[in-house]
Scaffold this motif. Structure first.
Motif, PDB file in Angstrom:
ATOM      1  N   THR B  26       0.828  -1.212   0.000  1.00 26.80           N
ATOM      2  CA  THR B  26       0.000   0.000   0.000  1.00 26.80           C
ATOM      3  C   THR B  26       0.859   1.256   0.000  1.00 26.80           C
ATOM      4  O   THR B  26       0.390   2.325   0.402  1.00 26.80           O
ATOM      5  N   ASN B  27       2.118   1.129  -0.454  1.00 25.99           N
ATOM      6  CA  ASN B  27       3.062   2.238  -0.407  1.00 25.99           C
ATOM      7  C   ASN B  27       3.140   3.000  -1.733  1.00 25.99           C
ATOM      8  O   ASN B  27       3.840   3.998  -1.827  1.00 25.99           O
ATOM      9  N   ASN B  28       2.465   2.495  -2.733  1.00 27.10           N
ATOM     10  CA  ASN B  28       2.580   3.054  -4.074  1.00 27.10           C
ATOM     11  C   ASN B  28       4.020   3.019  -4.597  1.00 27.10           C
ATOM     12  O   ASN B  28       4.468   3.923  -5.315  1.00 27.10           O
ATOM     13  N   HIS B  29       4.741   1.984  -4.229  1.00 27.69           N
ATOM     14  CA  HIS B  29       6.109   1.808  -4.707  1.00 27.69           C
ATOM     15  C   HIS B  29       6.108   1.188  -6.093  1.00 27.69           C
ATOM     16  O   HIS B  29       5.311   0.307  -6.394  1.00 27.69           O
ATOM     17  N   ASN B  30       7.057   1.631  -6.918  1.00 25.18           N
ATOM     18  CA  ASN B  30       7.174   1.067  -8.256  1.00 25.18           C
ATOM     19  C   ASN B  30       7.749  -0.348  -8.241  1.00 25.18           C
ATOM     20  O   ASN B  30       7.343  -1.218  -8.990  1.00 25.18           O
ATOM     21  N   ASN B  31       8.766  -0.541  -7.401  1.00 28.90           N
ATOM     22  CA  ASN B  31       9.535  -1.786  -7.444  1.00 28.90           C
ATOM     23  C   ASN B  31       9.063  -2.782  -6.400  1.00 28.90           C
ATOM     24  O   ASN B  31       8.775  -2.429  -5.264  1.00 28.90           O
ATOM     25  N   MET B  32       9.004  -4.055  -6.828  1.00 30.93           N
ATOM     26  CA  MET B  32       8.682  -5.141  -5.906  1.00 30.93           C
ATOM     27  C   MET B  32       9.604  -6.314  -6.162  1.00 30.93           C
ATOM     28  O   MET B  32      10.065  -6.516  -7.297  1.00 30.93           O
ATOM     29  N   TYR B  33       9.872  -7.074  -5.120  1.00 31.16           N
ATOM     30  CA  TYR B  33      10.878  -8.137  -5.173  1.00 31.16           C
ATOM     31  C   TYR B  33      10.382  -9.378  -4.431  1.00 31.16           C
ATOM     32  O   TYR B  33       9.667  -9.265  -3.443  1.00 31.16           O
ATOM     33  N   TRP B  34      10.793 -10.540  -4.906  1.00 36.05           N
ATOM     34  CA  TRP B  34      10.596 -11.794  -4.187  1.00 36.05           C
ATOM     35  C   TRP B  34      11.973 -12.401  -3.879  1.00 36.05           C
ATOM     36  O   TRP B  34      12.790 -12.610  -4.788  1.00 36.05           O
ATOM     37  N   TYR B  35      12.193 -12.677  -2.595  1.00 36.34           N
ATOM     38  CA  TYR B  35      13.404 -13.347  -2.133  1.00 36.34           C
ATOM     39  C   TYR B  35      13.006 -14.640  -1.428  1.00 36.34           C
ATOM     40  O   TYR B  35      11.913 -14.754  -0.891  1.00 36.34           O
ATOM     41  N   ARG B  36      13.918 -15.588  -1.393  1.00 35.11           N
ATOM     42  CA  ARG B  36      13.750 -16.735  -0.515  1.00 35.11           C
ATOM     43  C   ARG B  36      14.911 -16.750   0.491  1.00 35.11           C
ATOM     44  O   ARG B  36      16.043 -16.319   0.163  1.00 35.11           O
ATOM     45  N   GLN B  37      14.597 -17.218   1.683  1.00 29.91           N
ATOM     46  CA  GLN B  37      15.598 -17.237   2.729  1.00 29.91           C
ATOM     47  C   GLN B  37      15.833 -18.667   3.190  1.00 29.91           C
ATOM     48  O   GLN B  37      14.902 -19.356   3.613  1.00 29.91           O
ATOM     49  N   PRO B  83      10.205 -30.404  -3.359  1.00 30.95           N
ATOM     50  CA  PRO B  83      10.680 -30.261  -1.967  1.00 30.95           C
ATOM     51  C   PRO B  83      11.831 -29.260  -1.816  1.00 30.95           C
ATOM     52  O   PRO B  83      11.966 -28.636  -0.760  1.00 30.95           O
ATOM     53  N   SER B  84      12.631 -29.081  -2.856  1.00 31.10           N
ATOM     54  CA  SER B  84      13.750 -28.121  -2.771  1.00 31.10           C
ATOM     55  C   SER B  84      13.265 -26.678  -2.707  1.00 31.10           C
ATOM     56  O   SER B  84      14.062 -25.768  -2.412  1.00 31.10           O
ATOM     57  N   GLN B  85      11.986 -26.467  -2.965  1.00 36.55           N
ATOM     58  CA  GLN B  85      11.426 -25.135  -2.870  1.00 36.55           C
ATOM     59  C   GLN B  85      10.837 -24.843  -1.491  1.00 36.55           C
ATOM     60  O   GLN B  85      10.262 -23.778  -1.266  1.00 36.55           O
ATOM     61  N   THR B  86      10.985 -25.789  -0.582  1.00 38.37           N
ATOM     62  CA  THR B  86      10.634 -25.541   0.810  1.00 38.37           C
ATOM     63  C   THR B  86      11.534 -24.436   1.344  1.00 38.37           C
ATOM     64  O   THR B  86      12.758 -24.554   1.305  1.00 38.37           O
ATOM     65  N   SER B  87      10.917 -23.364   1.838  1.00 34.62           N
ATOM     66  CA  SER B  87      11.703 -22.204   2.231  1.00 34.62           C
ATOM     67  C   SER B  87      10.777 -21.170   2.863  1.00 34.62           C
ATOM     68  O   SER B  87       9.571 -21.349   2.952  1.00 34.62           O
ATOM     69  N   VAL B  88      11.374 -20.069   3.280  1.00 29.20           N
ATOM     70  CA  VAL B  88      10.601 -18.890   3.673  1.00 29.20           C
ATOM     71  C   VAL B  88      10.782 -17.839   2.591  1.00 29.20           C
ATOM     72  O   VAL B  88      11.917 -17.506   2.211  1.00 29.20           O
ATOM     73  N   TYR B  89       9.671 -17.343   2.099  1.00 30.36           N
ATOM     74  CA  TYR B  89       9.688 -16.387   0.992  1.00 30.36           C
ATOM     75  C   TYR B  89       9.302 -15.001   1.496  1.00 30.36           C
ATOM     76  O   TYR B  89       8.334 -14.843   2.241  1.00 30.36           O
ATOM     77  N   PHE B  90      10.085 -14.026   1.077  1.00 27.87           N
ATOM     78  CA  PHE B  90       9.827 -12.645   1.464  1.00 27.87           C
ATOM     79  C   PHE B  90       9.550 -11.789   0.238  1.00 27.87           C
ATOM     80  O   PHE B  90      10.272 -11.850  -0.762  1.00 27.87           O
ATOM     81  N   CYS B  91       8.531 -10.990   0.363  1.00 25.71           N
ATOM     82  CA  CYS B  91       8.226  -9.970  -0.630  1.00 25.71           C
ATOM     83  C   CYS B  91       8.699  -8.628  -0.084  1.00 25.71           C
ATOM     84  O   CYS B  91       8.666  -8.391   1.135  1.00 25.71           O
ATOM     85  N   ALA B  92       9.151  -7.755  -0.964  1.00 25.03           N
ATOM     86  CA  ALA B  92       9.590  -6.431  -0.546  1.00 25.03           C
ATOM     87  C   ALA B  92       9.217  -5.423  -1.616  1.00 25.03           C
ATOM     88  O   ALA B  92       9.071  -5.768  -2.792  1.00 25.03           O
ATOM     89  N   SER B  93       9.066  -4.181  -1.196  1.00 25.39           N
ATOM     90  CA  SER B  93       8.806  -3.105  -2.152  1.00 25.39           C
ATOM     91  C   SER B  93       9.797  -1.969  -1.923  1.00 25.39           C
ATOM     92  O   SER B  93      10.401  -1.849  -0.853  1.00 25.39           O
ATOM     93  N   GLY B  94       9.959  -1.146  -2.956  1.00 30.66           N
ATOM     94  CA  GLY B  94      10.855  -0.005  -2.862  1.00 30.66           C
ATOM     95  C   GLY B  94      10.551   0.986  -3.962  1.00 30.66           C
ATOM     96  O   GLY B  94       9.974   0.620  -4.991  1.00 30.66           O
ATOM     97  N   THR B  95      10.915   2.235  -3.753  1.00 25.37           N
ATOM     98  CA  THR B  95      10.685   3.236  -4.785  1.00 25.37           C
ATOM     99  C   THR B  95      11.785   3.176  -5.826  1.00 25.37           C
ATOM    100  O   THR B  95      12.888   2.700  -5.563  1.00 25.37           O
ATOM    101  N   ARG B  96      11.466   3.686  -7.004  1.00 22.68           N
ATOM    102  CA  ARG B  96      12.436   3.639  -8.099  1.00 22.68           C
ATOM    103  C   ARG B  96      13.701   4.417  -7.763  1.00 22.68           C
ATOM    104  O   ARG B  96      14.802   4.039  -8.114  1.00 22.68           O
ATOM    105  N   LYS B  97      13.557   5.510  -7.045  1.00 21.99           N
ATOM    106  CA  LYS B  97      14.721   6.354  -6.790  1.00 21.99           C
ATOM    107  C   LYS B  97      15.169   6.329  -5.334  1.00 21.99           C
ATOM    108  O   LYS B  97      15.918   7.176  -4.909  1.00 21.99           O
ATOM    109  N   ASN B  98      14.705   5.343  -4.588  1.00 21.28           N
ATOM    110  CA  ASN B  98      15.046   5.328  -3.166  1.00 21.28           C
ATOM    111  C   ASN B  98      16.269   4.486  -2.884  1.00 21.28           C
ATOM    112  O   ASN B  98      16.357   3.852  -1.836  1.00 21.28           O
ATOM    113  N   THR B  99      17.175   4.446  -3.799  1.00 20.49           N
ATOM    114  CA  THR B  99      18.521   3.902  -3.605  1.00 20.49           C
ATOM    115  C   THR B  99      18.557   2.425  -3.227  1.00 20.49           C
ATOM    116  O   THR B  99      19.565   1.934  -2.758  1.00 20.49           O
ATOM    117  N   GLY B 100      17.466   1.726  -3.383  1.00 20.99           N
ATOM    118  CA  GLY B 100      17.476   0.319  -3.060  1.00 20.99           C
ATOM    119  C   GLY B 100      17.004   0.001  -1.667  1.00 20.99           C
ATOM    120  O   GLY B 100      17.061  -1.155  -1.244  1.00 20.99           O
TER     121      GLY B 100
END
Lengths: 115, 113
Positions: B26-37, B83-100
């Motif tokens: 709900t941040n109106n961020h342009n960028n979104m990411y999926w990571y696994r941990q 089974p190798s995809q068993t993991s914890v998945y994180f979603c993240a968002s960020g603005t285009r110009k917010n340096t990452g």
């Protein structure tokens, strides 16, 4: 390509002791550098970031980090740790690609603070 | 404050089944990411997106697809879970110009049996 190395998988300290968590990065220029913290069963939260200026940056909860270009490092420090600082700490590097950023994380350092 | 919500928070799937992990911001961020941990690997980037309708492959995209139908939503799809995809998945968002700088959800724990 960018990369991050956190050489210590686990660090154990006593409450009140000082702390340094190490981070080294690889990138052709100076990227944006971050430290994030992950408390149990939570997502990551940013502690501090650096791009330019004073090489020592202050973060939340008394944390600070020092950038060294010559050493390609961005170590995290705290003068006196509290048991509640126990968490996993991630160093991250982010560089632009066509105006957008693709952050890369290290493997994390698990900090255990004994009361 | 930035708000990123993931669902489901916990999922048990069978090998060969289809799994969809959803993320809403709900941040109106342009960028979104999926990571696994994973222990010993830290966070690894699977897919990311710079805006609605776009997806890009990250460092470990094999076995995963992504969909960004709107600014707010970004899904990770496992067509044939293993089974190798068993993991914890994180979603993240960020603005285009917010340096990452990223804002993370609380994670989705996936177990593939």
């Amino acid at each position: 390509a960018q990369s991050v190395t956190q050489p210590d998988a686990r660090v154990t300290v006593s409450e009140g002791a000082s702390l340094q968590l190490r981070c080294k990065y690889s990138y052709s220029a100076t990227p944006y550098l971050f430290w994030y913290v992950q408390y149990p069963r939570q997502g990551l939260q940013m502690l501090l970031k650096y791009y330019s200026g004073d090489p020592v940056v202050q973060g939340v909860n008394g944390f600070e980090a020092e950038f060294s270009k010559s050493d390609s490092s961005f170590h995290l420090r705290k003068a006196s740790v509290h048991w509640s600082d126990s968490a996993v700490y991630f160093c991250a590097v982010s560089a632009t690609s066509g105006g957008n950023y693709k952050p890369t994380f290290g493997k994390g350092t698990s900090l255990v603070v004994h009361p | 404050e930035a708000a990123v919500t993931q669902s489901p928070r916990n999922k048990v799937a069978v090998t060969g089944g289809k799994v969809t992990l959803s993320c809403n911001q709900t941040n109106n961020h342009n960028n979104m990411y999926w990571y696994r941990q994973d222990t010993g690997h830290g966070l690894r980037l699977i897919h990311y997106s710079y805006g609605a309708g776009s997806t890009e492959k990250g460092d470990i995209p094999d076995g995963y697809k992504a969909s960004r139908p709107s600014q707010e939503n970004f899904s990770l799809i496992l067509e044939l879970a293993t089974p190798s995809q068993t993991s914890v998945y994180f979603c993240a968002s960020g603005t285009r110009k917010n340096t990452g700088q990223l804002y993370f959800g609380e994670g989705s724990k996936l177990t593939v049996l």
